[in-house]
Scaffold this motif. Sequence first.
Motif, PDB file in Angstrom:
ATOM      1  N   ALA A 171       0.817  -1.214   0.000  1.00 48.19           N
ATOM      2  CA  ALA A 171       0.000   0.000   0.000  1.00 48.19           C
ATOM      3  C   ALA A 171       0.852   1.267   0.000  1.00 48.19           C
ATOM      4  CB  ALA A 171      -0.921  -0.019   1.218  1.00 48.19           C
ATOM      5  N   PHE A 172       1.836   1.334   0.882  1.00 56.14           N
ATOM      6  CA  PHE A 172       2.611   2.568   1.005  1.00 56.14           C
ATOM      7  C   PHE A 172       3.533   2.775  -0.207  1.00 56.14           C
ATOM      8  CE2 PHE A 172       2.489   3.374   5.940  1.00 56.14           C
ATOM      9  CZ  PHE A 172       1.102   3.377   5.887  1.00 56.14           C
TER      10      PHE A 172
ATOM     11  N   GLU B 113       9.488  -5.449  -5.583  1.00 57.50           N
ATOM     12  CA  GLU B 113       8.549  -6.213  -4.759  1.00 57.50           C
ATOM     13  C   GLU B 113       8.975  -7.671  -4.781  1.00 57.50           C
ATOM     14  OE1 GLU B 113       5.963  -6.013  -2.532  1.00 57.50           O
ATOM     15  OE2 GLU B 113       6.190  -8.194  -2.624  1.00 57.50           O
ATOM     16  N   GLN B 114       9.093  -8.253  -3.580  1.00 54.61           N
ATOM     17  CA  GLN B 114       9.635  -9.617  -3.494  1.00 54.61           C
ATOM     18  C   GLN B 114       8.641 -10.690  -3.945  1.00 54.61           C
ATOM     19  OE1 GLN B 114      10.669 -10.224   0.611  1.00 54.61           O
ATOM     20  NE2 GLN B 114       8.626  -9.758   1.359  1.00 54.61           N
TER      21      GLN B 114
ATOM     22  N   PRO C 153       0.740  -8.212  -3.663  1.00 49.10           N
ATOM     23  CA  PRO C 153       1.641  -9.250  -3.188  1.00 49.10           C
ATOM     24  C   PRO C 153       1.019 -10.056  -2.042  1.00 49.10           C
ATOM     25  CG  PRO C 153       2.638  -7.033  -3.100  1.00 49.10           C
ATOM     26  CD  PRO C 153       1.182  -6.849  -3.297  1.00 49.10           C
TER      27      PRO C 153
ATOM     28  N   SER D   4       1.784  -8.691   1.374  1.00 49.75           N
ATOM     29  CA  SER D   4       1.315  -7.355   1.761  1.00 49.75           C
ATOM     30  C   SER D   4       0.120  -7.473   2.700  1.00 49.75           C
ATOM     31  CB  SER D   4       0.909  -6.570   0.510  1.00 49.75           C
ATOM     32  OG  SER D   4       0.080  -5.486   0.855  1.00 49.75           O
ATOM     33  N   ALA D   5       0.135  -6.642   3.743  1.00 48.49           N
ATOM     34  CA  ALA D   5      -1.019  -6.611   4.659  1.00 48.49           C
ATOM     35  C   ALA D   5      -2.274  -6.161   3.936  1.00 48.49           C
ATOM     36  CB  ALA D   5      -0.713  -5.659   5.816  1.00 48.49           C
TER      37      ALA D   5
ATOM     38  N   ILE E 285     -11.277  -1.469   6.678  1.00 45.43           N
ATOM     39  CA  ILE E 285     -12.198  -0.434   7.157  1.00 45.43           C
ATOM     40  C   ILE E 285     -11.654   0.942   6.795  1.00 45.43           C
ATOM     41  CG2 ILE E 285     -13.354   0.563   9.171  1.00 45.43           C
ATOM     42  CD1 ILE E 285     -12.886  -2.081  10.644  1.00 45.43           C
TER      43      ILE E 285
ATOM     44  N   VAL F 215      14.680  -7.322  -2.413  1.00 44.76           N
ATOM     45  CA  VAL F 215      15.901  -6.569  -2.104  1.00 44.76           C
ATOM     46  C   VAL F 215      16.613  -7.247  -0.945  1.00 44.76           C
ATOM     47  CG1 VAL F 215      16.822  -4.377  -1.259  1.00 44.76           C
ATOM     48  CG2 VAL F 215      15.021  -4.386  -3.004  1.00 44.76           C
TER      49      VAL F 215
ATOM     50  N   CYS G 259      -2.006 -11.827   9.222  1.00 43.86           N
ATOM     51  CA  CYS G 259      -1.673 -10.688   8.375  1.00 43.86           C
ATOM     52  C   CYS G 259      -0.711  -9.787   9.156  1.00 43.86           C
ATOM     53  CB  CYS G 259      -2.987  -9.978   8.069  1.00 43.86           C
ATOM     54  SG  CYS G 259      -2.831  -8.367   7.334  1.00 43.86           S
TER      55      CYS G 259
ATOM     56  N   ASP H 138       2.807   1.567   9.937  1.00 51.25           N
ATOM     57  CA  ASP H 138       1.367   1.724   9.616  1.00 51.25           C
ATOM     58  C   ASP H 138       0.476   1.378  10.807  1.00 51.25           C
ATOM     59  OD1 ASP H 138       2.080  -1.221   8.824  1.00 51.25           O
ATOM     60  OD2 ASP H 138      -0.087  -1.163   9.054  1.00 51.25           O
TER      61      ASP H 138
ATOM     62  N   GLY I 254      -1.282  -0.974  11.634  1.00 55.19           N
ATOM     63  CA  GLY I 254      -2.554  -1.669  11.404  1.00 55.19           C
ATOM     64  C   GLY I 254      -3.719  -0.746  11.096  1.00 55.19           C
ATOM     65  N   HIS I 255      -3.420   0.538  10.805  1.00 53.48           N
ATOM     66  CA  HIS I 255      -4.537   1.427  10.442  1.00 53.48           C
ATOM     67  C   HIS I 255      -4.202   2.271   9.213  1.00 53.48           C
ATOM     68  CE1 HIS I 255      -2.864   5.273  12.200  1.00 53.48           C
ATOM     69  NE2 HIS I 255      -2.156   4.412  12.924  1.00 53.48           N
ATOM     70  N   GLY I 256      -3.265   1.790   8.389  1.00 49.67           N
ATOM     71  CA  GLY I 256      -2.754   2.641   7.317  1.00 49.67           C
ATOM     72  C   GLY I 256      -3.472   2.550   5.992  1.00 49.67           C
ATOM     73  N   PHE I 257      -4.247   1.485   5.773  1.00 50.90           N
ATOM     74  CA  PHE I 257      -4.758   1.337   4.407  1.00 50.90           C
ATOM     75  C   PHE I 257      -5.752   2.429   4.018  1.00 50.90           C
ATOM     76  CE2 PHE I 257      -7.114  -0.004   0.786  1.00 50.90           C
ATOM     77  CZ  PHE I 257      -6.067  -0.299  -0.067  1.00 50.90           C
ATOM     78  N   LYS I 258      -6.509   2.892   4.967  1.00 51.85           N
ATOM     79  CA  LYS I 258      -7.500   3.932   4.648  1.00 51.85           C
ATOM     80  C   LYS I 258      -6.837   5.155   4.030  1.00 51.85           C
ATOM     81  CE  LYS I 258      -8.839   4.126   8.993  1.00 51.85           C
ATOM     82  NZ  LYS I 258      -7.799   3.240   9.579  1.00 51.85           N
TER      83      LYS I 258
HETATM   84  C1  LIG Z   1      -5.549  -8.106   9.731  1.00 56.01           C
HETATM   85  C2  LIG Z   1      -5.304  -6.687   9.326  1.00 56.01           C
HETATM   86  C3  LIG Z   1      -6.380  -5.836   9.237  1.00 56.01           C
HETATM   87  C4  LIG Z   1      -6.191  -4.509   8.849  1.00 56.01           C
HETATM   88  N1  LIG Z   1      -7.282  -3.712   8.771  1.00 56.01           N
HETATM   89  C5  LIG Z   1      -7.137  -2.441   8.378  1.00 56.01           C
HETATM   90  C6  LIG Z   1      -8.292  -1.619   8.283  1.00 56.01           C
HETATM   91  O1  LIG Z   1      -9.409  -2.067   8.542  1.00 56.01           O
HETATM   92  N2  LIG Z   1      -8.117  -0.325   7.886  1.00 56.01           N
HETATM   93  C7  LIG Z   1      -6.885   0.172   7.586  1.00 56.01           C
HETATM   94  O2  LIG Z   1      -6.797   1.360   7.254  1.00 56.01           O
HETATM   95  N3  LIG Z   1      -5.767  -0.596   7.660  1.00 56.01           N
HETATM   96  C8  LIG Z   1      -5.870  -1.876   8.053  1.00 56.01           C
HETATM   97  N4  LIG Z   1      -4.768  -2.679   8.138  1.00 56.01           N
HETATM   98  C9  LIG Z   1      -3.435  -2.103   7.866  1.00 56.01           C
HETATM   99  C10 LIG Z   1      -3.045  -2.036   6.386  1.00 56.01           C
HETATM  100  O3  LIG Z   1      -3.164  -3.262   5.781  1.00 56.01           O
HETATM  101  C11 LIG Z   1      -1.611  -1.528   6.356  1.00 56.01           C
HETATM  102  O4  LIG Z   1      -1.585  -0.280   7.020  1.00 56.01           O
HETATM  103  C12 LIG Z   1      -0.997  -1.341   4.970  1.00 56.01           C
HETATM  104  O5  LIG Z   1      -1.112  -2.494   4.208  1.00 56.01           O
HETATM  105  C13 LIG Z   1       0.474  -0.935   5.145  1.00 56.01           C
HETATM  106  O6  LIG Z   1       1.084  -0.791   3.896  1.00 56.01           O
HETATM  107  P1  LIG Z   1       2.658  -1.059   3.702  1.00 56.01           P
HETATM  108  O7  LIG Z   1       2.919  -0.751   2.290  1.00 56.01           O
HETATM  109  O8  LIG Z   1       3.420  -0.360   4.757  1.00 56.01           O
HETATM  110  O9  LIG Z   1       2.855  -2.609   3.968  1.00 56.01           O
HETATM  111  P2  LIG Z   1       2.365  -3.814   3.072  1.00 56.01           P
HETATM  112  O10 LIG Z   1       1.082  -3.500   2.417  1.00 56.01           O
HETATM  113  O11 LIG Z   1       2.432  -5.030   3.922  1.00 56.01           O
HETATM  114  O12 LIG Z   1       3.437  -3.915   1.908  1.00 56.01           O
HETATM  115  C14 LIG Z   1       4.800  -4.146   2.161  1.00 56.01           C
HETATM  116  C15 LIG Z   1       5.380  -4.829   0.927  1.00 56.01           C
HETATM  117  O13 LIG Z   1       6.792  -4.789   1.001  1.00 56.01           O
HETATM  118  C16 LIG Z   1       7.276  -5.976   0.411  1.00 56.01           C
HETATM  119  N5  LIG Z   1       8.647  -6.212   0.870  1.00 56.01           N
HETATM  120  C17 LIG Z   1       9.065  -6.401   2.150  1.00 56.01           C
HETATM  121  N6  LIG Z   1      10.393  -6.600   2.181  1.00 56.01           N
HETATM  122  C18 LIG Z   1      10.826  -6.534   0.898  1.00 56.01           C
HETATM  123  C19 LIG Z   1      12.106  -6.676   0.293  1.00 56.01           C
HETATM  124  N7  LIG Z   1      13.205  -6.910   1.014  1.00 56.01           N
HETATM  125  N8  LIG Z   1      12.194  -6.561  -1.047  1.00 56.01           N
HETATM  126  C20 LIG Z   1      11.102  -6.316  -1.806  1.00 56.01           C
HETATM  127  N9  LIG Z   1       9.842  -6.201  -1.282  1.00 56.01           N
HETATM  128  C21 LIG Z   1       9.725  -6.289   0.059  1.00 56.01           C
HETATM  129  C22 LIG Z   1       6.307  -7.034   0.887  1.00 56.01           C
HETATM  130  O14 LIG Z   1       6.369  -8.199   0.083  1.00 56.01           O
HETATM  131  C23 LIG Z   1       4.980  -6.292   0.806  1.00 56.01           C
HETATM  132  O15 LIG Z   1       4.345  -6.524  -0.420  1.00 56.01           O
HETATM  133  C24 LIG Z   1      -4.894  -4.015   8.544  1.00 56.01           C
HETATM  134  C25 LIG Z   1      -3.810  -4.870   8.642  1.00 56.01           C
HETATM  135  C26 LIG Z   1      -3.990  -6.185   9.041  1.00 56.01           C
HETATM  136  C27 LIG Z   1      -2.802  -7.067   9.147  1.00 56.01           C
END
Ligand SMILES: Cc1cc2nc3c(=O)[nH]c(=O)nc-3n(C[C@H](O)[C@H](O)[C@H](O)COP(=O)(O)OP(=O)(O)OC[C@H]3O[C@@H](n4cnc5c(N)ncnc54)[C@H](O)[C@@H]3O)c2cc1C
Length: 434
Positions: A16-17, A37-38, A44, A47-48, A55, A186, A339, A367, A369-373
């Motif tokens: 997401a980020f 992306e791995q 992926p 990815s969370a 939500i 990476v 997750c 994040d 656990g609240h970052g997707f929004k």
């Molecule tokens: C059960 C659950 C419920 C949730 N519910 C909500 C909700 O209701 N509302 C909300 O707003 N948020 C919610 N979230 C949180 C939301 O999913 C995260 O905030 C968001 O996905 C964070 O994005 P990110 O990009 O930081 O991480 P991710 O989306 O996890 O992406 C990280 C990516 O980095 C990649 N990566 C890692 N290391 C490497 C490497 N060395 N080389 C290449 N790629 C790599 C991974 O493969 C992954 O694809 C929830 C999370 C969980 C676990």
Amino acid sequence: MAVPKSTPILIIGGGAFGLSTALHLVQNNYTDITVFEQDEQIPPRYSAANDLNKIVRAEYEDKFYTDLTIEAIKTWKTPLFAPYFHQTGFLHCVSGAAPQKAQETLKRFQDAATSHPTIAPHVVPLNGPGDIRPWFWQCDGPLPGWRGYMNRFDGYAHSGNALAGIYRVTQGAGVKFFLGAQQGGVAEIVYEGGKAVGVRTGDGRFHAAGLVIVAAGAGVGKILPSLGTQIVAKAWSVAHVLLSDEETAALRGIPVTYARDFGFFFEPDPKTNLLKLCPMGGGYINTDRASGVSHSPFPEHLDVVNGFLPAEDEGRIRKLLAQTLPGLAGRPLVKKSLCWFADTKDSDFIVDYVPGSQGSVVVLSGDSGHGFKMFPIVGGWVRDLLEDQQGEQKVSRWRWKEAGGGKEDWGGDVSWRLGESRELRDVLPGRTKL
Ligand SMILES: Cc1cc2nc3c(=O)[nH]c(=O)nc-3n(C[C@H](O)[C@H](O)[C@H](O)COP(=O)(O)OP(=O)(O)OC[C@H]3O[C@@H](n4cnc5c(N)ncnc54)[C@H](O)[C@@H]3O)c2cc1C
């Protein structure tokens, strides 16, 4: 000085980020962006956000995040994001048996919603099952002692589809992608004299960079060990009930339904007929005994944690269903998983240059656990950082915490969570180490 737009920028993580960052940078005329992306696919599996839904609720105990979510919801309603946003409302309650902490948390959320001029007109108090049923007429469970509020400003987003959509858009706009363990995973950031000069991928190849942005979710600690315990890789459970076509159709339009003492579920997905459920709890950590840091078990242990649902979480899910949709309470739970997300002690994100990297590495994490929004707007925060003439994160709460950012007093635990985190090895049968 601001980062020049022609700088070769490498983003680690296509979740997401990372994708939001790629979108905002390419939309703002940065010309040389590559995402690593791995996994072999986007969304992926690691990815969370690789999920049916998340939500999108605007009310936070902290007005700073409330205002950001209002901005995010505005963007969710623009043509690029609208296909993934569903403003079904948020039915936010406690059951009659909820512990004091859950009741108090609910009250703070309700107060935040009713005191905000943008949100308040959409909020309806619910003082018992009779008030709840008109908003969720399909609910034929007893709802014992349930009370709370309905917020029609909120809803959910189809997160997996949103990632896939923004992947297509950024790729079309010229962002380069390397996917898969070999080409996209990476292994390390390569430094010369303390400054990052590029990354090395699983296949041993070196990719030169002027700036590396680490958006690796729960995997961030492996790439940036200097984060230490600022980030805790943590997991919550997810499970689904597989419905028939008729059951899915009958539940169309139900609000996101959340009992703070049990967990929550969403409108079923019409494509897969899956109704997603998440139990509420303190989550699971995977602490390395030597360093004291909790790391994501991905990608090595995908098979171990997928398909697994701790017994205590299954109990909460079944209670939630028994009180709301009792016909589903005894059904098999499918597509169970843990997750993983990147937790901070104060639930604040980290969007900052890594100290000592001479402006060559940015970390976008925490994040909590609240970052997707925030998916539609997260990348804009990175753009702001790159455009800052002093190269400084102006939002102090998003700074690298040991560099003086963050709140002074993080407190013993996070107010909106219920229960303590447990070590994964203590709940995973037959495993002592991951
Ligand atoms: C059960 C659950 C419920 C949730 N519910 C909500 C909700 O209701 N509302 C909300 O707003 N948020 C919610 N979230 C949180 C939301 O999913 C995260 O905030 C968001 O996905 C964070 O994005 P990110 O990009 O930081 O991480 P991710 O989306 O996890 O992406 C990280 C990516 O980095 C990649 N990566 C890692 N290391 C490497 C490497 N060395 N080389 C290449 N790629 C790599 C991974 O493969 C992954 O694809 C929830 C999370 C969980 C676990």
